[in-house]
Design a protein around this motif. Structure first.
Motif, PDB file in Angstrom:
ATOM      1  N   LYS A  25      -3.740  12.297  -5.791  1.00  0.00           N
ATOM      2  CA  LYS A  25      -3.792  11.745  -6.952  1.00  0.00           C
ATOM      3  C   LYS A  25      -3.836  10.258  -6.518  1.00  0.00           C
ATOM      4  CE  LYS A  25      -1.715  14.874 -10.090  1.00  0.00           C
ATOM      5  NZ  LYS A  25      -0.405  15.295 -11.076  1.00  0.00           N
ATOM      6  N   VAL A  26      -3.685  10.055  -5.342  1.00  0.00           N
ATOM      7  CA  VAL A  26      -3.230   8.272  -5.032  1.00  0.00           C
ATOM      8  C   VAL A  26      -4.529   7.679  -4.871  1.00  0.00           C
ATOM      9  CG1 VAL A  26      -2.768   6.577  -3.073  1.00  0.00           C
ATOM     10  CG2 VAL A  26      -1.331   8.838  -3.569  1.00  0.00           C
ATOM     11  N   ASP A  27      -4.765   6.595  -5.733  1.00  0.00           N
ATOM     12  CA  ASP A  27      -5.942   5.978  -5.643  1.00  0.00           C
ATOM     13  C   ASP A  27      -5.673   4.723  -4.697  1.00  0.00           C
ATOM     14  OD1 ASP A  27      -8.367   4.283  -6.448  1.00  0.00           O
ATOM     15  OD2 ASP A  27      -8.000   4.228  -8.395  1.00  0.00           O
ATOM     16  N   THR A  28      -6.314   5.076  -3.576  1.00  0.00           N
ATOM     17  CA  THR A  28      -6.317   4.002  -2.499  1.00  0.00           C
ATOM     18  C   THR A  28      -6.770   2.618  -2.851  1.00  0.00           C
ATOM     19  OG1 THR A  28      -8.345   4.813  -1.174  1.00  0.00           O
ATOM     20  CG2 THR A  28      -6.111   5.895  -0.662  1.00  0.00           C
ATOM     21  N   SER A  29      -7.686   2.579  -3.653  1.00  0.00           N
ATOM     22  CA  SER A  29      -8.483   1.169  -3.952  1.00  0.00           C
ATOM     23  C   SER A  29      -7.499   0.483  -4.837  1.00  0.00           C
ATOM     24  CB  SER A  29      -9.621   1.395  -5.157  1.00  0.00           C
ATOM     25  OG  SER A  29      -9.246   1.830  -6.020  1.00  0.00           O
ATOM     26  N   LYS A  30      -6.152   1.018  -5.411  1.00  0.00           N
ATOM     27  CA  LYS A  30      -5.552   0.306  -6.047  1.00  0.00           C
ATOM     28  C   LYS A  30      -4.091  -0.020  -5.239  1.00  0.00           C
ATOM     29  CE  LYS A  30      -6.843   1.964 -10.412  1.00  0.00           C
ATOM     30  NZ  LYS A  30      -6.321   2.676 -11.608  1.00  0.00           N
ATOM     31  N   LEU A  31      -4.067   0.313  -4.029  1.00  0.00           N
ATOM     32  CA  LEU A  31      -2.876   0.156  -3.123  1.00  0.00           C
ATOM     33  C   LEU A  31      -3.023  -1.314  -2.457  1.00  0.00           C
ATOM     34  CD1 LEU A  31      -2.655   3.554  -1.461  1.00  0.00           C
ATOM     35  CD2 LEU A  31      -1.355   2.662  -3.002  1.00  0.00           C
ATOM     36  N   THR A  32      -1.749  -2.041  -2.426  1.00  0.00           N
ATOM     37  CA  THR A  32      -1.482  -3.334  -1.506  1.00  0.00           C
ATOM     38  C   THR A  32      -1.264  -2.769  -0.102  1.00  0.00           C
ATOM     39  OG1 THR A  32       0.723  -3.095  -1.824  1.00  0.00           O
ATOM     40  CG2 THR A  32      -0.299  -4.543  -3.563  1.00  0.00           C
ATOM     41  N   ARG A  33      -0.987  -3.668   0.425  1.00  0.00           N
ATOM     42  CA  ARG A  33      -0.957  -3.455   2.118  1.00  0.00           C
ATOM     43  C   ARG A  33       0.235  -2.362   2.104  1.00  0.00           C
ATOM     44  NH1 ARG A  33       0.791  -8.325   3.489  1.00  0.00           N
ATOM     45  NH2 ARG A  33       3.006  -7.387   3.134  1.00  0.00           N
ATOM     46  N   HIS A  34       1.345  -2.813   1.480  1.00  0.00           N
ATOM     47  CA  HIS A  34       2.637  -1.964   1.789  1.00  0.00           C
ATOM     48  C   HIS A  34       2.314  -0.429   1.115  1.00  0.00           C
ATOM     49  CE1 HIS A  34       6.665  -0.883   2.842  1.00  0.00           C
ATOM     50  NE2 HIS A  34       6.732  -0.367   1.529  1.00  0.00           N
ATOM     51  N   GLY A  35       1.657  -0.359   0.050  1.00  0.00           N
ATOM     52  CA  GLY A  35       1.443   0.694  -0.585  1.00  0.00           C
ATOM     53  C   GLY A  35       0.726   1.684   0.360  1.00  0.00           C
ATOM     54  N   PHE A  36      -0.451   0.921   1.048  1.00  0.00           N
ATOM     55  CA  PHE A  36      -1.304   1.892   1.996  1.00  0.00           C
ATOM     56  C   PHE A  36      -0.458   2.213   3.266  1.00  0.00           C
ATOM     57  CE2 PHE A  36      -4.975   3.084   4.102  1.00  0.00           C
ATOM     58  CZ  PHE A  36      -6.036   3.072   3.106  1.00  0.00           C
ATOM     59  N   ILE A  37       0.405   1.426   3.650  1.00  0.00           N
ATOM     60  CA  ILE A  37       1.123   2.017   4.892  1.00  0.00           C
ATOM     61  C   ILE A  37       1.811   3.281   4.423  1.00  0.00           C
ATOM     62  CG2 ILE A  37       3.065   0.737   4.594  1.00  0.00           C
ATOM     63  CD1 ILE A  37       1.410   1.878   7.854  1.00  0.00           C
ATOM     64  N   ALA A  38       2.580   3.396   3.082  1.00  0.00           N
ATOM     65  CA  ALA A  38       3.215   4.613   2.678  1.00  0.00           C
ATOM     66  C   ALA A  38       2.231   5.687   2.468  1.00  0.00           C
ATOM     67  CB  ALA A  38       3.723   4.043   1.023  1.00  0.00           C
ATOM     68  N   TYR A  39       1.364   5.330   2.130  1.00  0.00           N
ATOM     69  CA  TYR A  39       0.014   6.528   1.840  1.00  0.00           C
ATOM     70  C   TYR A  39      -0.248   6.980   3.231  1.00  0.00           C
ATOM     71  CZ  TYR A  39      -4.443   8.524   0.883  1.00  0.00           C
ATOM     72  OH  TYR A  39      -5.491   9.343   0.744  1.00  0.00           O
ATOM     73  N   LEU A  40      -0.465   6.155   4.396  1.00  0.00           N
ATOM     74  CA  LEU A  40      -0.453   6.767   5.583  1.00  0.00           C
ATOM     75  C   LEU A  40       0.684   7.536   6.200  1.00  0.00           C
ATOM     76  CD1 LEU A  40      -2.128   3.741   7.725  1.00  0.00           C
ATOM     77  CD2 LEU A  40      -3.274   5.674   6.892  1.00  0.00           C
ATOM     78  N   TRP A  41       1.722   7.036   5.551  1.00  0.00           N
ATOM     79  CA  TRP A  41       2.843   7.688   6.405  1.00  0.00           C
ATOM     80  C   TRP A  41       2.838   9.442   5.727  1.00  0.00           C
ATOM     81  CZ3 TRP A  41       6.761   7.881  10.077  1.00  0.00           C
ATOM     82  CH2 TRP A  41       6.875   7.095  10.846  1.00  0.00           C
ATOM     83  N   ALA A  42       2.461   9.415   4.495  1.00  0.00           N
ATOM     84  CA  ALA A  42       2.627  10.604   3.620  1.00  0.00           C
ATOM     85  C   ALA A  42       1.273  11.351   4.260  1.00  0.00           C
ATOM     86  CB  ALA A  42       2.179  10.376   2.154  1.00  0.00           C
ATOM     87  N   SER A  43       0.346  10.854   4.624  1.00  0.00           N
ATOM     88  CA  SER A  43      -0.841  11.416   5.041  1.00  0.00           C
ATOM     89  C   SER A  43      -0.670  12.112   6.455  1.00  0.00           C
ATOM     90  CB  SER A  43      -2.082  10.280   5.288  1.00  0.00           C
ATOM     91  OG  SER A  43      -2.548   9.709   4.155  1.00  0.00           O
ATOM     92  N   GLN A  44       0.245  11.325   7.229  1.00  0.00           N
ATOM     93  CA  GLN A  44       0.546  11.960   8.528  1.00  0.00           C
ATOM     94  C   GLN A  44       1.782  13.082   8.312  1.00  0.00           C
ATOM     95  OE1 GLN A  44       3.831  10.899  10.425  1.00  0.00           O
ATOM     96  NE2 GLN A  44       3.134  12.020  12.081  1.00  0.00           N
TER      97      GLN A  44
END
Length: 134
Positions: free
Chosen positions: A71-90
């Protein structure tokens, strides 16, 4: 008073303490997962907070983590939100080099300002992620 956006940070800190040998009751983590799940609507109001919650669920190996990750919309993530998303992805086995490249672009851009996370802290989280991946 509980602040839902702070909960993921606190829970991840408790995981680190647990991993260092501190005895943290499993009930603490179960309660945290239940709290996060029950507040999904609140987290969805801010995609960065949502990504933080997803990272926390993934770290705790909760069964809802992948559904939330989708459900994460990566287009709405700031830099820090995106690193959290990458961690979750990993943690979920969904890491992609395409998303890594997007994060690097965000990291070098001044357009993704975060009032509480400096680019250096996000760089440190990224370096730690790269070490864990390899």
């Amino acid at each position: 008073m509980v602040e839902s956006h702070i909960t993921p940070y606190v829970v991840r800190s408790l995981v680190l303490f647990r991993d260092l040998g501190e005895k943290i009751p499993d009930e603490v983590f179960m309660n945290a997962v239940n709290y996060i799940i029950s507040n999904e609507v609140e987290y969805l109001k801010d995609m960065d907070s949502y990504a933080e919650a997803v990272w926390t669920l993934a770290l705790l190996e909760d069964q809802n983590a992948l559904t939330w990750w989708n459900k994460v919309d990566t287009s709405k993530l700031t830099r820090h939100g995106f690193i959290a998303y990458l961690w979750a992805s990993q943690k979920l086995g969904k890491y992609s080099l395409e998303n890594e490249k997007k994060f690097i672009e965000l990291l070098s851009s001044s357009s993704t300002y975060s009032w509480y996370w400096s680019s250096r802290s996000d760089q440190a989280l990224f370096i730690q992620l790269l070490f864990e991946r390899n």
